[in-house]
Write a protein that holds these residues in place. Structure first.
Motif, PDB file in Angstrom:
ATOM      1  N   ARG A   1      37.271  34.149  41.694  1.00  0.00           N
ATOM      2  CA  ARG A   1      36.813  35.527  41.735  1.00  0.00           C
ATOM      3  C   ARG A   1      38.020  36.448  41.881  1.00  0.00           C
ATOM      4  O   ARG A   1      39.018  36.068  42.475  1.00  0.00           O
ATOM      5  N   PRO A   2      37.918  37.665  41.352  1.00  0.00           N
ATOM      6  CA  PRO A   2      39.049  38.584  41.448  1.00  0.00           C
ATOM      7  C   PRO A   2      39.230  39.051  42.875  1.00  0.00           C
ATOM      8  O   PRO A   2      38.297  38.977  43.682  1.00  0.00           O
TER       9      PRO A   2
ATOM     10  N   GLY B   1      42.411  39.085  35.604  1.00  0.00           N
ATOM     11  CA  GLY B   1      40.985  38.811  35.463  1.00  0.00           C
ATOM     12  C   GLY B   1      40.063  39.939  35.882  1.00  0.00           C
ATOM     13  O   GLY B   1      39.041  40.182  35.244  1.00  0.00           O
ATOM     14  N   ALA B   2      40.403  40.643  36.932  1.00  0.00           N
ATOM     15  CA  ALA B   2      39.533  41.717  37.430  1.00  0.00           C
ATOM     16  C   ALA B   2      39.425  42.878  36.450  1.00  0.00           C
ATOM     17  O   ALA B   2      38.469  43.652  36.499  1.00  0.00           O
ATOM     18  N   TRP B   3      40.404  43.002  35.546  1.00  0.00           N
ATOM     19  CA  TRP B   3      40.410  44.138  34.627  1.00  0.00           C
ATOM     20  C   TRP B   3      40.142  43.740  33.181  1.00  0.00           C
ATOM     21  O   TRP B   3      40.067  44.617  32.312  1.00  0.00           O
ATOM     22  N   LEU B   4      39.973  42.466  32.904  1.00  0.00           N
ATOM     23  CA  LEU B   4      39.715  42.026  31.533  1.00  0.00           C
ATOM     24  C   LEU B   4      38.280  42.341  31.133  1.00  0.00           C
ATOM     25  O   LEU B   4      37.353  42.167  31.922  1.00  0.00           O
ATOM     26  N   ARG B   5      38.106  42.803  29.913  1.00  0.00           N
ATOM     27  CA  ARG B   5      36.767  42.976  29.337  1.00  0.00           C
ATOM     28  C   ARG B   5      36.532  41.779  28.431  1.00  0.00           C
ATOM     29  O   ARG B   5      37.213  41.609  27.425  1.00  0.00           O
ATOM     30  N   ILE B   6      35.568  40.949  28.791  1.00  0.00           N
ATOM     31  CA  ILE B   6      35.280  39.734  28.031  1.00  0.00           C
ATOM     32  C   ILE B   6      33.947  39.919  27.328  1.00  0.00           C
ATOM     33  O   ILE B   6      32.924  40.143  27.968  1.00  0.00           O
ATOM     34  N   THR B   7      33.978  39.836  26.012  1.00  0.00           N
ATOM     35  CA  THR B   7      32.779  40.031  25.206  1.00  0.00           C
ATOM     36  C   THR B   7      32.505  38.750  24.436  1.00  0.00           C
ATOM     37  O   THR B   7      33.244  38.402  23.532  1.00  0.00           O
TER      38      THR B   7
END
Length: 111
Positions: free
Chosen positions: A101-102, A69-75
């Protein structure tokens, strides 16, 4: 004129998360079937995984979020995507205490 031939095709019908062991099926849309992540590749020359070794993992959406989750780019697809992204960012940074939260320090954010 079209001519046809018979074909045998395999289709994935079920998946078990390799991390939490949650079962997901294609006919149960509440199981997270469409949000699962499957990764599979072969190690190349001098790979840390071994030359030519097959590497694979299947994860449910919760485990993808918890581990990456901390490194995912969510658009988001919505026109108000910036506001949505900012809301997610504040939740993930821990401003909403009841939300996930990450981990601290993930992705270089040690503040």
């Amino acid at each position: 004129m079209l001519e046809y031939r018979d074909r045998i095709v395999q289709e994935a019908a079920a998946c078990t998360c390799d991390r939490c062991r949650k079962g997901m099926t294609s006919d149960d849309h509440d199981s997270g079937w469409h949000e699962r992540m499957s990764l599979s590749f072969r190690g190349g020359f001098d790979s840390i995984f071994g030359d030519g070794n097959k590497v694979s993992i299947d994860l449910c959406q919760q485990c993808v979020r918890d581990t990456l989750g901390a490194w995912l780019r969510i658009t988001p697809p919505e026109p108000d995507g910036l506001a949505y992204q900012e809301r997610l960012r504040s939740e993930w940074d821990g401003h909403a205490a009841d939300r996930w939260r990450p981990p601290r320090g993930a992705g270089g954010n040690d503040a």
